[in-house]
Design a protein around this motif. Structure first.
Motif, PDB file in Angstrom:
ATOM      1  N   VAL A 113       3.815  22.654  38.735  1.00 49.52           N
ATOM      2  CA  VAL A 113       3.373  21.566  39.628  1.00 49.52           C
ATOM      3  C   VAL A 113       3.541  21.972  40.977  1.00 49.52           C
ATOM      4  CG1 VAL A 113       3.127  19.420  40.519  1.00 49.52           C
ATOM      5  CG2 VAL A 113       3.309  19.766  38.081  1.00 49.52           C
ATOM      6  N   THR A 114       5.135  22.437  41.369  1.00 54.42           N
ATOM      7  CA  THR A 114       5.428  22.805  42.672  1.00 54.42           C
ATOM      8  C   THR A 114       5.097  24.330  43.116  1.00 54.42           C
ATOM      9  OG1 THR A 114       7.606  22.989  41.678  1.00 54.42           O
ATOM     10  CG2 THR A 114       7.193  21.113  42.806  1.00 54.42           C
ATOM     11  N   GLY A 115       4.597  25.007  42.245  1.00 55.62           N
ATOM     12  CA  GLY A 115       4.379  26.230  42.541  1.00 55.62           C
ATOM     13  C   GLY A 115       5.307  27.462  42.018  1.00 55.62           C
ATOM     14  N   ASN A 116       6.218  26.991  41.355  1.00 58.16           N
ATOM     15  CA  ASN A 116       7.187  28.099  40.607  1.00 58.16           C
ATOM     16  C   ASN A 116       6.837  28.354  39.396  1.00 58.16           C
ATOM     17  OD1 ASN A 116       8.910  27.709  43.201  1.00 58.16           O
ATOM     18  ND2 ASN A 116       9.638  25.921  42.507  1.00 58.16           N
ATOM     19  N   THR A 117       5.723  28.812  39.276  1.00 59.23           N
ATOM     20  CA  THR A 117       5.235  29.098  37.956  1.00 59.23           C
ATOM     21  C   THR A 117       6.094  30.299  37.268  1.00 59.23           C
ATOM     22  OG1 THR A 117       2.925  29.096  38.766  1.00 59.23           O
ATOM     23  CG2 THR A 117       3.017  30.028  36.916  1.00 59.23           C
ATOM     24  N   ASP A 118       6.561  31.228  37.637  1.00 58.49           N
ATOM     25  CA  ASP A 118       7.539  32.042  36.878  1.00 58.49           C
ATOM     26  C   ASP A 118       8.552  31.283  36.079  1.00 58.49           C
ATOM     27  OD1 ASP A 118       5.706  34.205  37.784  1.00 58.49           O
ATOM     28  OD2 ASP A 118       6.946  34.910  39.331  1.00 58.49           O
ATOM     29  N   ILE A 119       9.463  30.545  37.067  1.00 59.31           N
ATOM     30  CA  ILE A 119      10.560  29.621  36.404  1.00 59.31           C
ATOM     31  C   ILE A 119       9.798  28.726  35.140  1.00 59.31           C
ATOM     32  CG2 ILE A 119      12.098  28.075  36.763  1.00 59.31           C
ATOM     33  CD1 ILE A 119      12.230  28.949  39.782  1.00 59.31           C
ATOM     34  N   ALA A 120       8.759  28.347  35.445  1.00 60.64           N
ATOM     35  CA  ALA A 120       8.129  27.527  34.515  1.00 60.64           C
ATOM     36  C   ALA A 120       7.687  28.354  33.085  1.00 60.64           C
ATOM     37  CB  ALA A 120       6.756  26.815  35.023  1.00 60.64           C
ATOM     38  N   LYS A 121       7.405  29.299  33.518  1.00 63.52           N
ATOM     39  CA  LYS A 121       6.860  30.192  32.214  1.00 63.52           C
ATOM     40  C   LYS A 121       8.178  30.755  31.439  1.00 63.52           C
ATOM     41  CE  LYS A 121       4.252  33.376  34.473  1.00 63.52           C
ATOM     42  NZ  LYS A 121       3.370  34.537  34.440  1.00 63.52           N
ATOM     43  N   ILE A 122       9.336  31.091  32.091  1.00 59.38           N
ATOM     44  CA  ILE A 122      10.411  31.573  31.535  1.00 59.38           C
ATOM     45  C   ILE A 122      11.061  30.374  30.502  1.00 59.38           C
ATOM     46  CG2 ILE A 122      12.698  32.423  31.940  1.00 59.38           C
ATOM     47  CD1 ILE A 122      11.816  33.845  34.396  1.00 59.38           C
ATOM     48  N   ALA A 123      10.979  29.118  31.145  1.00 64.09           N
ATOM     49  CA  ALA A 123      11.650  28.206  30.570  1.00 64.09           C
ATOM     50  C   ALA A 123      10.533  27.660  29.341  1.00 64.09           C
ATOM     51  CB  ALA A 123      11.671  26.981  31.530  1.00 64.09           C
ATOM     52  N   LEU A 124       9.303  27.859  29.357  1.00 64.92           N
ATOM     53  CA  LEU A 124       8.560  27.433  28.195  1.00 64.92           C
ATOM     54  C   LEU A 124       8.187  28.518  27.297  1.00 64.92           C
ATOM     55  CD1 LEU A 124       5.639  25.886  30.366  1.00 64.92           C
ATOM     56  CD2 LEU A 124       7.154  24.470  28.817  1.00 64.92           C
ATOM     57  N   ASP A 125       8.756  29.782  27.773  1.00 62.85           N
ATOM     58  CA  ASP A 125       8.722  30.708  26.759  1.00 62.85           C
ATOM     59  C   ASP A 125      10.061  30.870  25.864  1.00 62.85           C
ATOM     60  OD1 ASP A 125       7.847  33.406  25.637  1.00 62.85           O
ATOM     61  OD2 ASP A 125       9.726  33.891  26.497  1.00 62.85           O
ATOM     62  N   LYS A 126      11.096  30.429  26.228  1.00 61.41           N
ATOM     63  CA  LYS A 126      12.361  30.072  25.533  1.00 61.41           C
ATOM     64  C   LYS A 126      12.231  28.881  24.832  1.00 61.41           C
ATOM     65  CE  LYS A 126      15.474  32.445  28.874  1.00 61.41           C
ATOM     66  NZ  LYS A 126      16.566  32.245  29.670  1.00 61.41           N
ATOM     67  N   LEU A 127      11.464  27.716  25.411  1.00 56.48           N
ATOM     68  CA  LEU A 127      11.364  26.446  24.381  1.00 56.48           C
ATOM     69  C   LEU A 127      10.420  26.629  23.280  1.00 56.48           C
ATOM     70  CD1 LEU A 127      12.151  23.456  24.511  1.00 56.48           C
ATOM     71  CD2 LEU A 127      10.212  23.028  26.075  1.00 56.48           C
ATOM     72  N   THR A 128       9.465  27.272  23.506  1.00 57.99           N
ATOM     73  CA  THR A 128       8.300  27.357  22.597  1.00 57.99           C
ATOM     74  C   THR A 128       8.636  28.301  21.324  1.00 57.99           C
ATOM     75  OG1 THR A 128       7.355  29.136  23.894  1.00 57.99           O
ATOM     76  CG2 THR A 128       6.667  26.742  24.039  1.00 57.99           C
ATOM     77  N   ALA A 129       9.791  29.451  21.886  1.00 50.32           N
ATOM     78  CA  ALA A 129      10.178  30.382  20.892  1.00 50.32           C
ATOM     79  C   ALA A 129      11.163  29.660  19.931  1.00 50.32           C
ATOM     80  CB  ALA A 129      10.895  31.528  21.415  1.00 50.32           C
ATOM     81  N   SER A 130      11.913  28.535  20.410  1.00 51.63           N
ATOM     82  CA  SER A 130      12.821  28.042  19.566  1.00 51.63           C
ATOM     83  C   SER A 130      12.004  26.662  18.768  1.00 51.63           C
ATOM     84  CB  SER A 130      13.826  27.302  20.425  1.00 51.63           C
ATOM     85  OG  SER A 130      14.703  28.406  21.187  1.00 51.63           O
ATOM     86  N   TRP A 131      11.142  26.273  19.445  1.00 49.94           N
ATOM     87  CA  TRP A 131      10.575  24.831  18.948  1.00 49.94           C
ATOM     88  C   TRP A 131       8.978  25.194  18.915  1.00 49.94           C
ATOM     89  CZ3 TRP A 131      13.483  21.503  16.681  1.00 49.94           C
ATOM     90  CH2 TRP A 131      14.918  21.369  17.219  1.00 49.94           C
ATOM     91  N   PRO A 132       8.568  26.022  18.071  1.00 50.12           N
ATOM     92  CA  PRO A 132       7.038  26.509  18.206  1.00 50.12           C
ATOM     93  C   PRO A 132       6.054  25.360  17.699  1.00 50.12           C
ATOM     94  CG  PRO A 132       7.992  27.621  16.166  1.00 50.12           C
ATOM     95  CD  PRO A 132       9.137  27.056  16.955  1.00 50.12           C
ATOM     96  N   GLN A 133       6.684  24.324  17.082  1.00 49.45           N
ATOM     97  CA  GLN A 133       5.811  23.127  16.398  1.00 49.45           C
ATOM     98  C   GLN A 133       5.675  22.037  17.682  1.00 49.45           C
ATOM     99  OE1 GLN A 133       8.992  24.112  15.636  1.00 49.45           O
ATOM    100  NE2 GLN A 133      10.136  22.438  14.789  1.00 49.45           N
ATOM    101  N   PHE A 134       6.411  22.598  18.737  1.00 45.57           N
ATOM    102  CA  PHE A 134       6.296  21.500  20.119  1.00 45.57           C
ATOM    103  C   PHE A 134       4.991  21.880  20.602  1.00 45.57           C
ATOM    104  CE2 PHE A 134       8.556  19.708  23.970  1.00 45.57           C
ATOM    105  CZ  PHE A 134       7.578  18.711  23.989  1.00 45.57           C
ATOM    106  N   ALA A 135       4.017  21.178  20.111  1.00 46.02           N
ATOM    107  CA  ALA A 135       2.446  21.710  20.701  1.00 46.02           C
ATOM    108  C   ALA A 135       2.427  21.560  21.965  1.00 46.02           C
ATOM    109  CB  ALA A 135       1.546  21.064  19.798  1.00 46.02           C
TER     110      ALA A 135
END
Length: 272
Positions: A58-80
């Motif tokens: 939301v605040t424009g730090n898209t790269d940081i958000a993508k890194i965090a979500l990439d790790k989170l979804t890799a560990s919890w792929p069922q978290f839709a």
């Protein structure tokens, strides 16, 4: 957590999907969906990572958000929620191929999730955007390929020259008539020199070709005409030498001695 999520659709295929509006429908979570089984500590950590990633996006730090979500979804792929948010952020960044793949992962991992219909619409939209982008890139590439020879020729000829404007930024402008005539004269001179060089090279190649043909004819003449004659003469001489040697060995006989004397009288150069 919302059971349904509204996904605006483009009115027609030429209209781009409003990914910013889709992204605005994602809100921070206070609890995880019931189908996501995790310990209390893990749930707190998952919620914390998800909400921080959403806040960063939301605040424009898209790269940081993508890194965090990439790790989170890799560990919890069922978290839709997290997986689909990651896809929307990718699409918002115009990474449509990656977004399409991410939406497909969400549908595979959580086909029965409440978000599945919205995610499928996002997947279709990302696919259409990807196809349009690829078509535009293809047309642009073809146009560049068509214009490249023309630009190269004009730049080489000096018909186009670069000048600086007031801001120091280069711009392309037409050369003057005098400059163009000078360029044409230089091109004619270069062309004449190239023609002369080409003519010299052609004459050299022709001379070498004639020499090779002549050498080939001489070789064929020797191999098929002179060589057989030489071989026959050598064979005949070898037979005569053999006959003379045999006669020499049997010269004690009167008849053979007489023949040998007649042979030597007839061919005196054969006397030893």
């Amino acid at each position: 957590m919302e059971a349904k999520r509204s996904v605006p659709q483009a009115k027609n295929k030429a209209e781009s999907f409003d990914w910013e509006r889709v992204f605005s429908t994602w809100k921070p979570l206070t609890e995880l969906p019931p189908e996501l089984i995790a310990s209390e500590a893990e749930q707190e950590r998952i919620l914390s990572v998800y909400n921080r990633a959403l806040d960063q996006a939301v605040t424009g730090n898209t790269d940081i958000a993508k890194i965090a979500l990439d790790k989170l979804t890799a560990s919890w792929p069922q978290f839709a929620e997290a997986s689909s948010l990651y896809g929307v952020i990718l699409a918002r960044e115009r990474q449509f191929r990656e977004a399409e793949e991410q939406f497909e992962k969400v549908l595979l991992a959580s086909p029965d999730a409440a978000l599945s219909k919205a995610v499928d619409r996002c997947r279709i939209a990302a696919r259409e955007e990807r196809i349009r982008e690829e078509a535009r890139d293809s047309r642009r590439k073809k146009s560049e390929e068509l214009l490249m020879p023309v630009r190269a020729h004009m730049a080489k000829s000096g018909i186009l020259q670069r000048a600086a404007n007031d801001g120091g930024i280069g711009r392309v402008q037409m050369a003057s008539k005098r400059e163009q005539e000078e360029v044409y004269r230089l091109e004619e001179s270069d062309m004449s020199r190239s023609v002369r060089q080409h003519s010299s090279l052609v004459r050299l190649i022709q001379g070498l070709t004639i020499a090779i043909i002549a050498a080939s004819l001489l070789f064929l003449l020797f191999f098929f005409v002179l060589r057989p004659v030489i071989l026959r003469n050598e064979a005949r001489l070898e037979r005569l030498n053999w006959l003379e040697r045999v006669l020499e060995e049997q010269r004690d006989e009167d008849s053979i001695a007489e023949i040998l004397d007649m042979y030597r009288d007839t061919f005196p150069d054969t006397r030893r």
